[in-house]
Write an enzyme that holds these catalytic residues in place. Structure first.
Site, mmCIF file in Angstrom:
data_model
loop_
_atom_site.group_PDB
_atom_site.id
_atom_site.type_symbol
_atom_site.label_atom_id
_atom_site.label_comp_id
_atom_site.label_asym_id
_atom_site.label_seq_id
_atom_site.Cartn_x
_atom_site.Cartn_y
_atom_site.Cartn_z
ATOM 1 N N GLU A 1 -0.423 -31.859 89.787
ATOM 2 C CA GLU A 1 0.181 -31.557 91.091
ATOM 3 C C GLU A 1 0.286 -30.055 91.356
ATOM 4 O O GLU A 1 1.097 -29.601 92.157
ATOM 5 C CB GLU A 1 1.559 -32.217 91.205
ATOM 6 N N LEU B 1 2.945 -19.897 81.108
ATOM 7 C CA LEU B 1 2.550 -20.729 79.972
ATOM 8 C C LEU B 1 3.331 -20.407 78.707
ATOM 9 O O LEU B 1 3.445 -21.254 77.821
ATOM 10 C CB LEU B 1 1.050 -20.567 79.700
ATOM 11 N N GLY C 1 -2.661 -11.652 83.530
ATOM 12 C CA GLY C 1 -2.870 -12.951 84.151
ATOM 13 C C GLY C 1 -2.000 -13.108 85.374
ATOM 14 O O GLY C 1 -1.305 -12.181 85.811
ATOM 15 N N ALA C 2 -2.021 -14.307 85.955
ATOM 16 C CA ALA C 2 -1.250 -14.550 87.170
ATOM 17 C C ALA C 2 0.241 -14.369 86.932
ATOM 18 O O ALA C 2 0.939 -13.755 87.741
ATOM 19 C CB ALA C 2 -1.540 -15.951 87.701
ATOM 20 N N LYS D 1 -5.441 -25.244 101.385
ATOM 21 C CA LYS D 1 -5.159 -26.528 100.737
ATOM 22 C C LYS D 1 -4.073 -27.268 101.515
ATOM 23 O O LYS D 1 -2.959 -26.761 101.672
ATOM 24 C CB LYS D 1 -4.705 -26.308 99.283
ATOM 25 N N ILE E 1 1.889 -22.377 88.969
ATOM 26 C CA ILE E 1 2.355 -21.165 89.655
ATOM 27 C C ILE E 1 3.708 -21.408 90.308
ATOM 28 O O ILE E 1 4.554 -20.505 90.362
ATOM 29 C CB ILE E 1 1.293 -20.686 90.655
#
Length: 501
Positions: A335, A326, A11-12, A75, A339
């Site tokens: 918000e 996590l 995962g990230a 973004k 990450i």
């Protein structure tokens, strides 16, 4: 010295850790990552914080290559809809509102004016004005960047991109499902046993196993600090849909709903949608229906349900186990801080590993204290979005408007309400400008005007505000639409100059 680093989970979080470790530890020990194809990752569309750019630059990732590989977009911030009351909106972008102190305090003079001809408060902030019009360019950082930016991307594609990136730089991937964590007499993790009988040994184990928290939670049995008293959301439906139309908004959208809020994250190939909700306040099936009503286009998959509890492990580093992502804790993605929290703890870990000083109990205790403070500070910032609401149309919003606040947040709100002070504490995730954006967006202004504002004549103050608004409007008008800027960048060969404005 730590020679063998073993990362548990991809995962990230896992592959960001591998990328950082291989970038800084070349020739100084091994980096191995254990993951199983049998175990999926969360993998929804991800919105981020500007710090992601610093991470990518530090490990040597080219921006255009990264955006192509992850179907990413730019973004400028987040648009909040219906949070104060139904029909309202405001932006929290990565810019500034000028001076925050003295007679030239722009927010204070804007509030003092209360003049509709000055437009929305957001028009005093360059990236907010850009977001309102759907425009984007990368700022001229050589001349002093007037704003920051972040990205939206596909988290699964980002993990795959970082996996290839890390393995090219020496990280070793081990495919296998962990069935046993074997510990030494002193409590350290000694090795991991895989389903096929292989064993993986290490000096430092980094737990990136997601909500399972395989090492820190299960093996080390580290207690969990529960935040659901203040943040009751405990589930999320996620569903991507077809991208509709040409336009790509350069911001995330968060729309307040009956029992939670819905996200919208625009990617090049699709649009990510989700509904974060409190099962105490809405039936999950109803929340699912509300999500489907939010979709821009045809759903690409069946909605997927995620369950979670907001909070964090009491400690993030126990013996020779460090948890990132996590596995260490979770704060709802309002918000886009998931990450960011990986990065800040990873950066602190890297600093300690690269230092010549030994990893003693003092260093580990400081790591744990900093991690917990950061979770609390971001928790308070997220609660701020809820507790200032004027909505009373459902049980969730009535409960959030009347709940007892954490002392740290109650103190900050009191200072703002009575004195106009944007108080900053240690290890804040968001600066004064971010807090101002939420207070202003929720129409929560100080109860009295700072006398120093009167040192500026009304006409002079109005002229300053109007001139700033007009200058920002002139700067934004010629900028390309976000989708056009991004399309030109994607068409350029890797290493070429950025598209012209």
């Amino acid at each position: 010295m730590v020679q063998r680093i073993v990362i548990v989970g991809g995962g990230a979080a896992g592959w960001m850790t591998a990328a950082a470790m291989t970038a800084s530890r070349r020739g100084r020990g091994s980096v191995e990552l254990v993951e199983s194809e049998e175990i999926g990752i969360i993998g929804v569309g991800e919105a981020t914080f500007p710090s992601i750019r610093a991470f990518n630059e530090r490990v040597g990732i080219d921006e255009a290559e990264f955006l192509r590989a992850t179907h990413g977009t730019y973004k400028l911030g987040i648009e909040f809809r219906d949070w104060h009351s139904v029909g309202d909106r405001y932006f929290h972008t990565f810019g500034n509102f000028g001076s925050l102190l003295g007679p030239y305090m722009l927010w204070g003079q804007y509030r003092r004016m209360a003049d509709a001809s000055l437009g929305e408060f957001g028009e005093q902030c360059l990236p907010t004005a850009m977001a309102m019009q759907g425009r984007f360019v990368v700022p001229d950082e050589d001349g002093g960047a007037p704003y920051k930016y972040a990205y939206h991307f596909d988290a699964t594609l980002y993990a795959a991109f970082l996996r290839d990136f890390s393995m090219r730089r020496g990280a070793r991937r081990i495919e296998g499902r962990i069935v046993e964590v074997i510990r030494a007499e002193n409590g350290d993790v000694k090795r991991l046993r895989l389903a096929d009988g292989r064993e993986v040994e290490g000096d430092l184990f980094i737990d990136c196993s997601g909500f399972a928290s395989l090492l820190l939670g299960r093996a080390m049995k580290e207690p969990f600090v529960d935040f659901s008293r203040w943040l009751p959301v405990d589930g999320a439906w996620a569903c991507p849909c077809e991208r509709v139309g040409e336009a790509l908004t350069p911001y995330t959208r968060a729309t307040a709903l009956e029992g939670g809020w819905a996200w919208r994250i625009p990617l090049q190939s699709r649009t990510g949608h989700g509904h974060v909700f409190s099962s105490r306040h809405i039936d999950p099936d109803v929340a699912r229906e509300q999500l489907m009503a939010q979709l821009d286009g045809k759903p690409l998959t069946e909605p997927r349900l995620l369950r979670f509890t907001t909070g964090h492990r009491e400690r993030f580093w126990v013996r020779n186990v460090v948890a990132l992502g996590l596995s260490s804790g979770f704060l709802e993605p309002l918000e886009s801080t998931s990450i960011f929290l990986i990065q800040t703890n990873l950066a602190h870990l890297m600093t300690l590993l690269e230092a010549k000083a030994p990893l003693d109990e003092t260093a580990i205790a400081d790591f744990n204290a900093r991690g917990a403070r950061e979770f609390r500070r971001i928790r308070d910032f997220i609660i701020l979005h809820y507790c200032l609401t004027a909505r009373r149309d459902s049980a969730l919003w009535r409960d959030m408007a009347t709940m007892d606040l954490p002392d740290t947040l109650a103190y900050k709100i009191d200072l703002w309400r009575h004195h106009g002070v944007l108080h900053q504490q240690q290890d804040e995730g968001f600066d004064e400008t971010s807090w101002l954006a939420i207070h202003a967006g929720m129409r929560h202004w100080p109860q009295r005007t700072d006398p120093v504002l009167n040192e500026l004549p009304l006409d002079h103050a109005r002229d300053i505000l109007q001139r700033r608004r007009e200058a920002i409007a002139r700067a934004v008008a010629p900028l390309p639409p976000h989708h056009a800027y991004l399309a030109r960048l994607m068409n350029l060969a890797q290493g070429a100059q950025r598209p012209a404005r």
